[in-house]
Structures are given as structure tokens and as C-alpha cells.
Design an enzyme around this catalytic site. Structure first.
Site, PDB file in Angstrom:
ATOM      1  N   GLU A 177       0.829  -1.211   0.000  1.00 29.56           N
ATOM      2  CA  GLU A 177       0.000   0.000   0.000  1.00 29.56           C
ATOM      3  C   GLU A 177       0.862   1.260   0.000  1.00 29.56           C
ATOM      4  OE1 GLU A 177      -2.964  -0.166  -0.700  1.00 29.56           O
ATOM      5  OE2 GLU A 177      -4.037  -1.788   0.330  1.00 29.56           O
ATOM      6  N   ARG A 180       1.811   2.006  -3.445  1.00 28.06           N
ATOM      7  CA  ARG A 180       0.704   2.569  -4.222  1.00 28.06           C
ATOM      8  C   ARG A 180       0.480   4.054  -3.931  1.00 28.06           C
ATOM      9  NH1 ARG A 180      -3.933  -2.094  -3.273  1.00 28.06           N
ATOM     10  NH2 ARG A 180      -3.214  -3.593  -4.836  1.00 28.06           N
TER      11      ARG A 180
END
Length: 294
Positions: A177, A180
């Protein structure tokens, strides 16, 4: 990308061998963690950019399907993690001579990852909803940070049904994450020696990566920069806001990787698909790319 795998030793500051991106938590600093996340992003293949954001491949196969990174914790315990290049989805990890795969990992992946190890199929998928149900806690009640990641590695090395599920929730957010989103990277890099509970901004970004990726590509295709449908996110204080165009801050300075979006057949927003090795074994088509079902 000519080489299938990369080894970027953050502690040494330069590549030392072909194989993996690595990060030693015992010498972690804000700068070295951010360098690790940047190099993890850079190790992923892309098929160009959309609005200046790297677009992940639509499909991949064989040795091109995965990238790997090593994490070493405070106790000198190391895990090697396999990441699906189409969606930054963690599919398996190795601890010493044992490899652990999520139960929903495609069968072909078992032939491609961690050859020569004892293979264990975990009794749960990598979906956030499933992992949270095993742990008995929502993500906003599970601490993140470098100390939390160090403990998570221990709980991955020494498998336990519930503790390992909690550890994987920490691993996914502190690595995939963070790759991202710049905001999630910054949240973790601000907690090198302490932990924190993820706020609603973090959780909503994690939940909406697929939706944001889709709307950014549609907006770019039309040339007007406007989303077809708004994406609802949360601020750190829990207030809600809508992202409606590619001029929004989350688009211009936060999201760092895009999940490939292919529109329905005949749609004016259709984007050509790039297949890395057509017809080869191990082909995987990404779906929504999120760790949680929305």
C-alpha cells in the site's frame, strides 16, 4: 524490463546482486524506508504512464509475473515476499526453507515461486475482509510502523493462524500500500521508532485504489480530465470528500501506481491491452487490485 528480478540493498545504497529489493529494519531511517518504497515501485514493470503516473501491466506470465523483496527485522529474521506485478498484490512469502501461499493463489504460481522450499497453503486469502475476520479486528485497530513491521516478520517466520494473519495485514499496508500511495509511505516513514493506528484517510485510499485507477484512466482517455464517477475518500479527521478530476491532489501528488483498467468491449474508453508473453503458462489477469472487497 530486461531483468526479471532486482536486488537493491538499501543499507548499502547500491545494487549487490540480481534477485530482490531489500530492507533492513534494524538500521531503518525515514530516508532509507522511503528509498526502499521508491525502489520497490521502480522494480515493477509498467506500460507507460497516465497523467504522469506509472501504469502497471494488464497481464504477466512466467518469471515476469512476480517481483520479490526481502525484509530483515530487529531479530535478524528475514522473509522474502513475492508480489504480483499487475496489482502489487502479495501472494506468498518465504521464511527460511518454508514458503507460505495465500489460499487463493493461482496454482501456476506454486511452480514459479520459491522452488525447493516446503510449501504451505495458508488457510485464508489475502483479502482484507478475510484477514480481519481471522484477527477479529478492523485495520484501524491494528498498529502500523517499523516496530510493528518488525514484530510482524517474527509472526510470519513462526506461523500461527491468528498472529500470522495480523502480521500480514501489517506487511501489506507497510509495503504494497505504501508503494501505491505517497501518503501511506509518509505515514509509515514518520513512525520509524513508534507505531500508529491508520486513520480513515489511509483506509479509504487502500479501499479505493482500483476505483481511482479506473477513473484516472477514463478521464485521461476523454481528454477532459473529469471522472466518469466521483470517488469518495476520507480526510484524516474522518470527514468525507469527493475526487472528481485529475487535478485533485490525490491524483497529482499521492497515487504512485495505477491498476490497469480495460473498459467493456465497444466502449469509447477502451484502452489497448498489453500481454507480456501471450500463450505462456502462468498468465494472470488482474481484477480490482484491492485487498478488500468494496
Amino acid at each position: 524490463m530486461a531483468l526479471s528480478f532486482f536486488f537493491l540493498a538499501i543499507s548499502l545504497g547500491s545494487p549487490t546482486a540480481i534477485g530482490d529489493v531489500s530492507f533492513d529494519l534494524s538500521t531503518a531511517t525515514k530516508k532509507s524506508y522511503s528509498s526502499f518504497i521508491t525502489q520497490l515501485r521502480d522494480a515493477l514493470p509498467t506500460q507507460g504512464t497516465v497523467c504522469g503516473i506509472p501504469l502497471l501491466p494488464s497481464t504477466a506470465s512466467g518469471s515476469q509475473w512476480f517481483r520479490f523483496f526481502n525484509l530483515t527485522n530487529y531479530n535478524d529474521e528475514t522473509v522474502t515476499v513475492a508480489v504480483n506485478v499487475t496489482n502489487v498484490y502479495i501472494v506468498a512469502y518465504r521464511a527460511d526453507a518454508v514458503s507460505y501461499f495465500f489460499e487463493d493463489t493461482p496454482a501456476e504460481a506454486f511452480k514459479l515461486i520459491f522452488a525447493g522450499t516446503k510449501t504451505v497453503k495458508l488457510p485464508y486469502s489475502g483479502n482484507y475482509d478475510k484477514l480481519q475476520s481471522v484477527v477479529g479486528k478492523q485495520r484501524d485497530m491494528i498498529e502500523l510502523g517499523i516496530p510493528a513491521l518488525s514484530s510482524a516478520i517474527t509472526n510470519m517466520v513462526y506461523y500461527d493462524y491468528q498472529s500470522t494473519a495480523a502480521a500480514l495485514l501489517v506487511l501489506i499496508q507497510c509495503t504494497a500500500e505504501a508503494a501505491r500511495y505517497k501518503y501511506i509511505e509518509q505515514q509509515v516513514s514518520s513512525h520509524i521508532s513508534s507505531n500508529f493506528y491508520p486513520n480513515q484517510a489511509v483506509i479509504s485510499l487502500e479501499n479505493k485504489w482500483g476505483a481511482l485507477s479506473k477513473q484516472i484512466q477514463i478521464a485521461n482517455r476523454t481528454g477532459h480530465g473529469q471522472f466518469e464517477n466521483p470517488v469518495e475518500l476520507y480526510n484524516p479527521d474522518g470527514t468525507r470528500f469527493s475526487v472528481t478530476n485529475t487535478s485533485a491532489g490525490v491524483v497529482k501528488g499521492n497515487i504512485k501506481l495505477l491498476l490497469y483498467y480495460k473498459a467493456s468491449v465497444g466502449s469509447e474508453y477502451d484502452i489497448p491491452t498489453t500481454i507480456l508473453h501471450p500463450g505462456a503458462m502462468g498468465m494472470l489477469h488482474n481484477q480490482n487490485g484491492n485487498y478488500v472487497t468494496m
